[in-house]
Design an enzyme around this catalytic site. Structure first.
Site, PDB file in Angstrom:
ATOM      1  CD  GLU A 199       0.033   5.588  -4.207  1.00 56.37           C
ATOM      2  OE1 GLU A 199      -0.811   4.698  -4.358  1.00 56.37           O
ATOM      3  OE2 GLU A 199       0.493   5.897  -3.094  1.00 56.37           O
TER       4      GLU A 199
ATOM      5  CG  ASP B 297      -8.114   4.809  -0.692  1.00 51.93           C
ATOM      6  OD1 ASP B 297      -8.060   3.561  -0.713  1.00 51.93           O
ATOM      7  OD2 ASP B 297      -7.284   5.512  -0.102  1.00 51.93           O
TER       8      ASP B 297
ATOM      9  CG  ASP C 230      -2.113   0.907   1.090  1.00 51.54           C
ATOM     10  OD1 ASP C 230      -2.442   1.277  -0.055  1.00 51.54           O
ATOM     11  OD2 ASP C 230      -2.726   1.230   2.109  1.00 51.54           O
TER      12      ASP C 230
END
Length: 795
Positions: A404, A469, A401
């Protein structure tokens, strides 16, 4: 040939007014599989990987060649390349792509089998802050690509930032998301891949002047032009270039229990017990960040079970395995200064640095943090050890997670370069690290790696991406088919969404059910959400739970069909979800269409994306008839129909002439051995010959197909006159044991009771329904032997 060259010359001449007039041709040299073209400001190298893949690189005068590609793994093949130099141009020809280099004004143009593909416009140029590569495109092209965005299928007109960044709570529009890929695909059936990692922009004709521009801060001036006879060929060629996705473990096609998050070992086990008590299938549970700390903030980087909440993690994993449930753990690349491992991280020198060589620290939502330098040997090996230790506990999947990376200031330095140079490939290389770690612990076991960010070619590390999300609203649901279809085009075929939506405390059972029904026909089935509204069906209302259970059971029933899609993807790169223009590449009405899509070759799906929707308008692809999955009603292809919706399912149709293998739903994908195979076939007078193949193996072993530990079931139908014949046989790898299967075979659209049914020349009993117009015959089949079923139909 003369006519063809004249056509090329005229077309190139028509484009000359827009070329870079300052670039002057000097000379050309032939090299292996290509050309080296010297101009006044540098050198172009054009190299053919295959007749369908051409790579063009520009090296400006005074610069040195950049490091190897992060995306490309294919080695150029030795192919027949013909080069002709003439007064005005140079021609490079293969039996696929044809390239012209016009000398004055300088220009490179690409053709495929007599059809113009694309031409450089200004080509490479360096501006004040950005380096650019510019192309001329035609006025009517629809453009796809750029990674995961919510912009509509046609992304032309946008200047897309190439900087992976999460968008919390997005709905129908998102300019920038977690996967920003330097890829453009055109409705004219070609792809351009810009083979460079640093951040930048992809301008898809935002100024409405028929210009495609790649812009970057630095790096390689390299791109590949990829073509093919069909969309399937283009994706196959691109995934040859950047790597095929290895097969996932079979359990990855099952249902996941997931939320943000499970706070204790007790809660984890009680949740799975609730699934088993309700007889709702489940194959995995995902533990969010509470596994290493009681609080959201301050604990990231601990990367070890919190023993107050999880007193015996090894026993927990063992207990879950006894219930046929896999354990997946979230991990992040951030190391908070409040983490229990901060001092260790500093001491072992595993962190990225600031401008004076100290561990870089900065603030973000979870606290004051550093980030692991996965490009340094110390950082890479330390992080690998974490994954290996968890794998040895029995953990069989990892979730990466915030990769990026979510927050990464430009001043941070990695061993491989600046933050802006590695930002877009950090998730890609992190996936590689996890993939290697998993295989180093268990070389024969297929890894499972869920990642929120990646790059071109990340599929070769088994990456399973998701769409971030998304808001828990109808708007959030509406963007999901587009995102998944686009990413499948770009090689990342397992793009999926948090089923039910992630962000916001929206308790909407209709939305939840429709999202889960859509999930039956997306690559990964994973309800997930913030914990203020339950994501698991076992904790929803009785009605929502029952409808969700039906959807999940259908997902499990389709396991043989879905597993074959996984195999096809591993061999050809073909996405599991496919836009309808794959079916009709010359139909412009489908270029921006995502209301319905193909799940594999033979299942047409039209998700319900609006509240209270009582009917759905669907285009049925031509060249086929389509059977309603629930009723077997036949719809002719090439038409648009409005049909009423049903509460218990979304509109789903089966291609005429398709074989669909199914199983009786089990509580786990691990319980499928020796189950009866429920095979259905949609008979239609227009289909005189049909053949399908379905792959099977043990569901867990790496490279089972390559090691010949597999079986492919072949089903063929032949219809002539009043005779309908089916031939079954199997290709069995030498390391696979052929077994006997009980076959329950349903043939739809038989208007009258047949005169007889024969199996291997002997008449057999069968069931025929005049109401349903179907026939069912049940028989044993030892897959080491061929079997023939014949029907004599009545007029």
């Amino acid at each position: 040939m003369k006519h063809y060259i004249t056509y090329i010359f005229l077309l190139v001449t028509a484009l000359l007014t827009s070329q870079n007039a300052d670039r002057k041709f000097i000379s050309v040299n032939e090299i292996s599989n290509g050309l080296e073209v010297h101009v006044n400001d540098g050198v172009y190298t054009i190299q053919m990987y295959t007749p369908e893949i051409a790579e063009t690189s520009f090296l400006p005068t005074g610069e040195t060649a950049m490091a190897a590609s992060h995306a490309v793994v294919l080695e150029p093949n030795a192919i027949n390349v013909q080069v002709t130099e003439r007064a005005e141009d140079i021609l490079l020809k293969t039996n696929g792509l044809y390239i012209t280099i016009t000398k004055s004004p300088f220009q490179i143009s690409y053709y495929y089998k007599d059809k113009h593909v694309i031409s450089e416009k200004a080509g490479y140029a360096k501006n004040d802050s950005l380096e650019t590569i510019q192309f001329e495109i035609s006025k009517d092209e629809v453009l796809y690509g750029g990674g995961a965005r919510a912009l509509g299928m046609n992304r032309r007109g946008h200047r897309l930032q190439l900087y992976n960044r999460a968008h919390y709570g997005y709905e129908t529009h998102s300019e920038l998301m977690n996967f920003t890929l330097p890829i453009v695909m055109s409705s004219n059936q070609y792809m351009v891949h810009f083979d460079n990692a640093p951040i930048g922009f992809l301008d898809l004709d935002s100024k409405d002047d028929n210009t495609l521009t790649y812009e970057t801060i630095s790096g390689r001036k390299t791109y590949q032009v990829i073509v093919g006879e069909s969309w399937y060929d283009i994706v196959d060629n691109y995934t040859d270039l950047t790597g095929k996705q290895p097969m996932l473990p079979r359990w990855a096609l099952g249902n996941f229990s997931s939320r943000f998050g499970y706070h204790s070992q007790k809660e984890v086990l009680e949740t799975i017990d609730a699934f088993r008590a309700e007889e709702i299938p489940v194959d995995a549970i995902i533990l969010d960040l509470y596994w290493f700390g009681k609080d959201i903030k301050g604990t990231m980087g601990n990367l070890a079970f919190d023993r107050d909440s999880f007193p015996n993690p090894q026993q927990m994993v063992k207990d879950l395995k006894s219930k046929n449930v896999e354990t997946i753990l979230i991990t992040e690349p951030f190391m908070l200064t409040t983490s229990k491992r901060w001092d260790e991280a500093v001491e072992k020198d595993i962190l990225a640095k600031d401008t004076i060589g100290n561990p870089a620290t900065y603030d973000f939502y979870f606290g004051n943090t550093g980030i692991i330098d996965i490009y340094s040997n110390t950082g890479k090996q330390w992080f690998k050890t974490i994954y290996k230790d968890l794998a040895q506990l029995g953990v069989n999947g990892f979730w990466g997670d915030l990769g990026e990376p979510e927050v990464l200031p430009s001043w941070v330095k990695f061993e491989a370069g600046t933050a802006d140079e590695v930002h877009n490939i950090y998730g890609h290389d992190w996936a590689k690290l996890v993939y290697e770690s998993s295989l180093e612990v268990s070389p024969d076991k297929r890894p499972f790696i869920l990642m929120r960010a990646g790059y071109s070619g990340s599929q070769r590390y088994g990456m399973v991406p998701w769409s971030g999300d998304v808001n828990r609203t109808w708007g959030g649901l509406q963007s999901q088919p587009e995102i998944a279809l686009q990413m499948g085009l770009q090689g990342l075929a397992y793009m999926h969404s948090d089923l039910g939506g992630f962000a916001g405390a929206n308790l909407d059972d209709e939305l939840y059910v429709r999202w889960l029904q859509y999930g039956v026909f997306q690559p990964i089935y994973r309800p997930h959400a913030q914990e203020d509204v339950a994501s698991e069906p076992v904790f929803r209302s009785e009605k929502a739970k029952e409808l969700a259970k039906q959807a999940i059971e259908l997902r499990y029933a389709l396991l043989p069909y879905n597993y074959n899609l996984m195999f096809q993807n591993s061999q050809t790169g073909t996405p599991l979800m496919r836009p309808l223009f794959f079916e009709e590449p010359n139909n412009p009405d489908l270029y921006a269409y995502s209301d319905a899509y193909l799940w594999g070759k033979d299942i047409l799906v039209a998700p319900i994306l609006k509240a209270g929707q009582k009917e759905q308008t669907i285009y049925f692809p031509k060249h086929s008839a389509w059977f309603d999955f629930d009723t077997a009603e036949v719809f002719e292809g090439g038409q648009t129909k409005t049909i009423p919706t049903k509460e218990q399912s979304i509109p789903t149709f089966i291609r005429a002439g398709a074989f669909i293998p199914m199983l009786r739903p089990q509580q786990s994908t691990k319980l499928v051995e020796n189950q009866t195979l429920y095979l259905s076939y949609g008979h239609h007078n227009s289909v005189t010959q049909s053949r399908r193949e379905f792959y099977n193996d043990d569901g867990k072993t790496v490279a089972a197909y390559e090691n010949r530990n597999y079986q492919i079931l072949n089903f063929e139908a032949t219809y002539k006159g009043r005779n309908l014949q089916f031939d079954f046989d199997a290709e069995t790898g030498k390391m696979f044991t052929a077994k006997s299967r009980s076959i329950d075979f349903t043939i739809h659209n038989i208007s009258k009771r047949p005169k007889y049914v024969k199996i291997d020349g002997k008449k057999v009993e069968f069931f025929y329904s005049e109401v349903l117009k179907n026939l069912i015959v049940t028989f044993p089949w030892h897959t080491s032997e061929a079997k023939t079923i014949k029907l004599k139909l009545k007029n």
